[in-house]
Design a protein around this motif. Structure first.
Motif, PDB file in Angstrom:
ATOM      1  N   LEU A  15       0.897  -1.331   0.132  1.00 41.79           N
ATOM      2  CA  LEU A  15       0.341  -0.161  -0.190  1.00 41.79           C
ATOM      3  C   LEU A  15       0.863   0.914   0.112  1.00 41.79           C
ATOM      4  O   LEU A  15       1.006   1.967  -0.632  1.00 41.79           O
ATOM      5  CB  LEU A  15      -0.815  -0.170   1.503  1.00 41.79           C
ATOM      6  CG  LEU A  15      -1.477   1.277   1.159  1.00 41.79           C
ATOM      7  CD1 LEU A  15      -2.600   1.548   0.192  1.00 41.79           C
ATOM      8  CD2 LEU A  15      -2.600   0.887   3.004  1.00 41.79           C
ATOM      9  N   ARG A  16       1.984   1.040   0.466  1.00 40.78           N
ATOM     10  CA  ARG A  16       3.013   2.071   0.717  1.00 40.78           C
ATOM     11  C   ARG A  16       3.840   2.042  -0.937  1.00 40.78           C
ATOM     12  O   ARG A  16       3.958   3.834  -0.993  1.00 40.78           O
ATOM     13  CB  ARG A  16       4.042   2.130   1.827  1.00 40.78           C
ATOM     14  CG  ARG A  16       3.320   2.132   3.572  1.00 40.78           C
ATOM     15  CD  ARG A  16       4.734   2.159   4.540  1.00 40.78           C
ATOM     16  NE  ARG A  16       4.364   2.091   5.568  1.00 40.78           N
ATOM     17  CZ  ARG A  16       4.254   1.353   6.891  1.00 40.78           C
ATOM     18  NH1 ARG A  16       4.799   0.167   5.858  1.00 40.78           N
ATOM     19  NH2 ARG A  16       4.273   1.212   7.456  1.00 40.78           N
ATOM     20  N   LEU A  17       3.983   1.589  -1.305  1.00 40.26           N
ATOM     21  CA  LEU A  17       4.545   1.940  -2.354  1.00 40.26           C
ATOM     22  C   LEU A  17       3.046   2.397  -3.631  1.00 40.26           C
ATOM     23  O   LEU A  17       3.485   2.660  -4.440  1.00 40.26           O
ATOM     24  CB  LEU A  17       4.851   0.262  -3.069  1.00 40.26           C
ATOM     25  CG  LEU A  17       6.104  -0.225  -2.384  1.00 40.26           C
ATOM     26  CD1 LEU A  17       6.608  -1.349  -2.210  1.00 40.26           C
ATOM     27  CD2 LEU A  17       7.436   0.550  -2.857  1.00 40.26           C
ATOM     28  N   VAL A  18       2.460   2.036  -3.086  1.00 42.84           N
ATOM     29  CA  VAL A  18       1.183   2.211  -4.544  1.00 42.84           C
ATOM     30  C   VAL A  18       0.884   3.068  -4.231  1.00 42.84           C
ATOM     31  O   VAL A  18       0.736   4.578  -5.265  1.00 42.84           O
ATOM     32  CB  VAL A  18      -0.297   1.302  -4.331  1.00 42.84           C
ATOM     33  CG1 VAL A  18      -0.957   1.523  -5.188  1.00 42.84           C
ATOM     34  CG2 VAL A  18       0.061   0.157  -5.090  1.00 42.84           C
ATOM     35  N   LEU A  19       1.087   3.783  -2.977  1.00 36.80           N
ATOM     36  CA  LEU A  19       0.406   5.547  -3.038  1.00 36.80           C
ATOM     37  C   LEU A  19       1.617   6.563  -3.183  1.00 36.80           C
ATOM     38  O   LEU A  19       1.502   7.760  -4.026  1.00 36.80           O
ATOM     39  CB  LEU A  19       0.343   5.965  -1.051  1.00 36.80           C
ATOM     40  CG  LEU A  19      -0.868   5.119  -0.725  1.00 36.80           C
ATOM     41  CD1 LEU A  19      -1.323   5.603   1.033  1.00 36.80           C
ATOM     42  CD2 LEU A  19      -2.003   5.942  -1.118  1.00 36.80           C
ATOM     43  N   GLY A  20       3.465   6.137  -2.630  1.00 35.27           N
ATOM     44  CA  GLY A  20       4.442   6.421  -3.159  1.00 35.27           C
ATOM     45  C   GLY A  20       3.809   7.524  -4.377  1.00 35.27           C
ATOM     46  O   GLY A  20       4.691   8.315  -5.195  1.00 35.27           O
ATOM     47  N   TRP A  21       4.195   6.031  -5.493  1.00 36.73           N
ATOM     48  CA  TRP A  21       4.460   6.000  -6.597  1.00 36.73           C
ATOM     49  C   TRP A  21       3.003   6.532  -7.321  1.00 36.73           C
ATOM     50  O   TRP A  21       3.920   7.508  -8.775  1.00 36.73           O
ATOM     51  CB  TRP A  21       4.686   4.877  -7.286  1.00 36.73           C
ATOM     52  CG  TRP A  21       6.323   4.372  -6.850  1.00 36.73           C
ATOM     53  CD1 TRP A  21       6.916   3.498  -5.922  1.00 36.73           C
ATOM     54  CD2 TRP A  21       7.897   5.046  -7.490  1.00 36.73           C
ATOM     55  NE1 TRP A  21       8.570   3.360  -5.546  1.00 36.73           N
ATOM     56  CE2 TRP A  21       8.853   3.823  -6.503  1.00 36.73           C
ATOM     57  CE3 TRP A  21       7.856   5.866  -8.482  1.00 36.73           C
ATOM     58  CZ2 TRP A  21      10.349   4.415  -7.053  1.00 36.73           C
ATOM     59  CZ3 TRP A  21       8.831   6.589  -8.787  1.00 36.73           C
ATOM     60  CH2 TRP A  21      10.260   5.758  -8.295  1.00 36.73           C
ATOM     61  N   GLY A  22       2.213   6.120  -6.982  1.00 40.49           N
ATOM     62  CA  GLY A  22       0.428   6.558  -7.848  1.00 40.49           C
ATOM     63  C   GLY A  22       0.337   7.787  -7.711  1.00 40.49           C
ATOM     64  O   GLY A  22       0.325   8.383  -8.317  1.00 40.49           O
ATOM     65  N   VAL A  23       0.829   8.482  -6.443  1.00 37.22           N
ATOM     66  CA  VAL A  23       1.359   9.773  -6.152  1.00 37.22           C
ATOM     67  C   VAL A  23       1.910  10.862  -7.544  1.00 37.22           C
ATOM     68  O   VAL A  23       1.587  11.903  -7.687  1.00 37.22           O
ATOM     69  CB  VAL A  23       1.014  10.777  -4.530  1.00 37.22           C
ATOM     70  CG1 VAL A  23       1.451  12.134  -4.810  1.00 37.22           C
ATOM     71  CG2 VAL A  23      -0.643  10.594  -3.629  1.00 37.22           C
ATOM     72  N   PHE A  24       3.062  10.208  -7.714  1.00 33.43           N
ATOM     73  CA  PHE A  24       4.099  10.845  -7.739  1.00 33.43           C
ATOM     74  C   PHE A  24       3.813  10.764  -9.200  1.00 33.43           C
ATOM     75  O   PHE A  24       4.161  12.179 -10.289  1.00 33.43           O
ATOM     76  CB  PHE A  24       5.683   9.710  -7.975  1.00 33.43           C
ATOM     77  CG  PHE A  24       6.715  10.911  -8.475  1.00 33.43           C
ATOM     78  CD1 PHE A  24       7.160  11.525  -8.694  1.00 33.43           C
ATOM     79  CD2 PHE A  24       7.382   9.772  -9.688  1.00 33.43           C
ATOM     80  CE1 PHE A  24       8.165  11.318  -9.651  1.00 33.43           C
ATOM     81  CE2 PHE A  24       8.194   9.510 -10.927  1.00 33.43           C
ATOM     82  CZ  PHE A  24       8.548  11.238 -10.920  1.00 33.43           C
ATOM     83  N   ILE A  25       4.055  10.131 -10.087  1.00 30.40           N
ATOM     84  CA  ILE A  25       2.597   9.160 -11.729  1.00 30.40           C
ATOM     85  C   ILE A  25       1.557  10.527 -11.622  1.00 30.40           C
ATOM     86  O   ILE A  25       1.340  11.087 -13.073  1.00 30.40           O
ATOM     87  CB  ILE A  25       2.810   8.168 -11.848  1.00 30.40           C
ATOM     88  CG1 ILE A  25       3.609   7.296 -11.689  1.00 30.40           C
ATOM     89  CG2 ILE A  25       2.117   7.675 -13.464  1.00 30.40           C
ATOM     90  CD1 ILE A  25       3.791   5.529 -11.895  1.00 30.40           C
TER      91      ILE A  25
END
Length: 402
Positions: A15-25
């Motif tokens: 979930l942390r990875l999805v949030l971090g990379w999702g917001v960056f993209i």
């Protein structure tokens, strides 16, 4: 996926990875909407979302760093987090230098902000917390001394020497850059070799001064050692215990590699988001009439947030040597990696790299290093040492508005 990997790559970590990379993209697709001037509501919303995601990812980084530190032991565990963050920061500074525009002072401003944050704010806060919670704590003086001498030399080469022997703008002449690069890289590599090899025992935790051995009764007739003797004995005992790092890497290779990969994957969006946030901060601060340099300090705080949280937790647990390994180690790595890298890029791209600092910043950095040297030269550090460092950092903050 094996059972061991399932305990590492948990739903929370994913979930942390999805949030971090999702917001960056998502921010990359919103580039035109976030170009200055940004409507105030959108500006505040974007900053809140970015900071929230950074905090979520930062706690994930701290979790992995603590697992690695527990498995590898110090100084190796602390080095993993320190070098990972510093390498990513160096890469991003290099990317800015290689991009369009004039960025002659980007390395100086970034490294100076990081230096004052690490040496003043973070270490000061850690010493205050550990001092109030545990009282005076014993550190491995030889290890901290190794850090401080490297920091003093690297800081002088980066911020003071260019003003004395370089160009009027505060940059090294081309013929001066090559020996500075060689000296800095050589010294940094030698330091890492000694820290991870022959002198590894000098960067391990020592017992609290005056602490009696476990299980000892206060009613026995055994002569009690003085605090000074206890500290010396603790340091000498730490030298007799080998780290066994090769055996640890061999036995737990899968876990270590998986946790290291997850740590880096979680750190990357923090650093990337912090730099994407720079434009928003500059826009917002300019409307408030705040100095532009304040944006660099805020970004540096965000970039080193995982290391800050890990250091504070170590201070809370009374692990003062780990605080030094994380903070002083980060400072050595930041300057030892950044300065040679930007000088090489400047030579290859024919850019001038201005490194010389202003008199006030040089004075505050010198005072911070002097206070640090005095504090850690003693057998134990206290909350008073922390307050002194925090005061100098507060003055640095005031100087930004001067």
């Amino acid at each position: 996926m094996t059972a061991a990997l399932r305990t590492i790559i948990t739903p929370t970590a994913i979930l942390r990875l999805v949030l971090g990379w999702g917001v960056f993209i998502a921010l990359q697709f919103m580039g035109s909407l976030l170009a200055p001037p940004v409507p105030m509501l959108l500006l505040v919303t974007a900053l809140v979302v970015i900071i929230a995601v950074i905090l979520i990812c930062a706690f994930g980084v701290v979790t992995e760093a603590e697992h690695l530190a527990s498995r590898l032991g110090d100084p190796y565990g602390s080095l993993v987090l320190t070098i990972s963050i510093c390498l990513i920061e160096v890469i991003l500074i290099a990317a800015v230098l290689l991009g369009p525009g004039d960025h002659a002072t980007i390395a100086r401003d970034s490294v100076m902000a990081v230096s004052m944050i690490i040496l003043g704010a973070v270490i000061g806060l850690c010493l205050l917390i550990s001092g109030l919670r545990h009282g005076a704590l014993t550190h491995n003086r030889t290890g901290v001394s190794n850090y401080l001498v490297m920091i003093v030399v690297f800081a002088a080469l980066a911020f003071a020497v260019p003003a004395l022997i370089g160009t009027p703008d505060g940059a090294y002449e081309t013929w001066q850059e090559i020996p500075i690069i060689v000296i800095t890289v050589g010294a940094y590599v030698f330091f890492l070799y000694r820290q991870m090899g022959p002198q590894a025992h000098e960067f391990t935790e020592v017992a609290l001064a005056g602490t009696a051995p476990a299980g000892a009764s206060s009613t026995t007739g055994t002569t009690r050692s003085s605090p000074a003797e206890a500290a010396d004995r603790a340091e000498s005992e730490s030298e007799s215990e080998p780290q066994g790092i090769v055996e640890i890497l061999s036995t737990h290779r899968t876990e270590i590699v998986a946790r290291l990969a997850l740590l880096v994957a979680t750190v990357l969006p923090i650093v990337l988001l912090s730099h994407d946030m720079a434009t928003l901060l500059d826009d917002g601060l300019s409307r408030l009439g705040a100095p532009v340099a304040l944006s660099g300090v805020v970004i540096a705080m965000i970039v080193f947030l995982p290391e800050t949280l890990t250091s504070i937790r170590a201070a809370w647990n009374g692990e003062i040597q780990r605080v030094s390994n994380l903070c002083h180690g980060a400072q050595v790595s930041t300057v030892g990696l950044t300065i040679p890298t930007v000088l090489v890029i400047g030579m290859l791209t024919d850019q001038q790299i201005v490194l010389a600092e202003s008199p006030i910043n040089l004075a505050l950095l010198a005072i911070t290093l002097l206070v640090s040297t005095i504090a850690f030269a003693g057998r134990r550090v206290t909350a008073v040492h922390g307050v002194a460092l925090l005061i100098v950092f507060a003055v640095f903050g005031l100087a930004l508005f001067a």
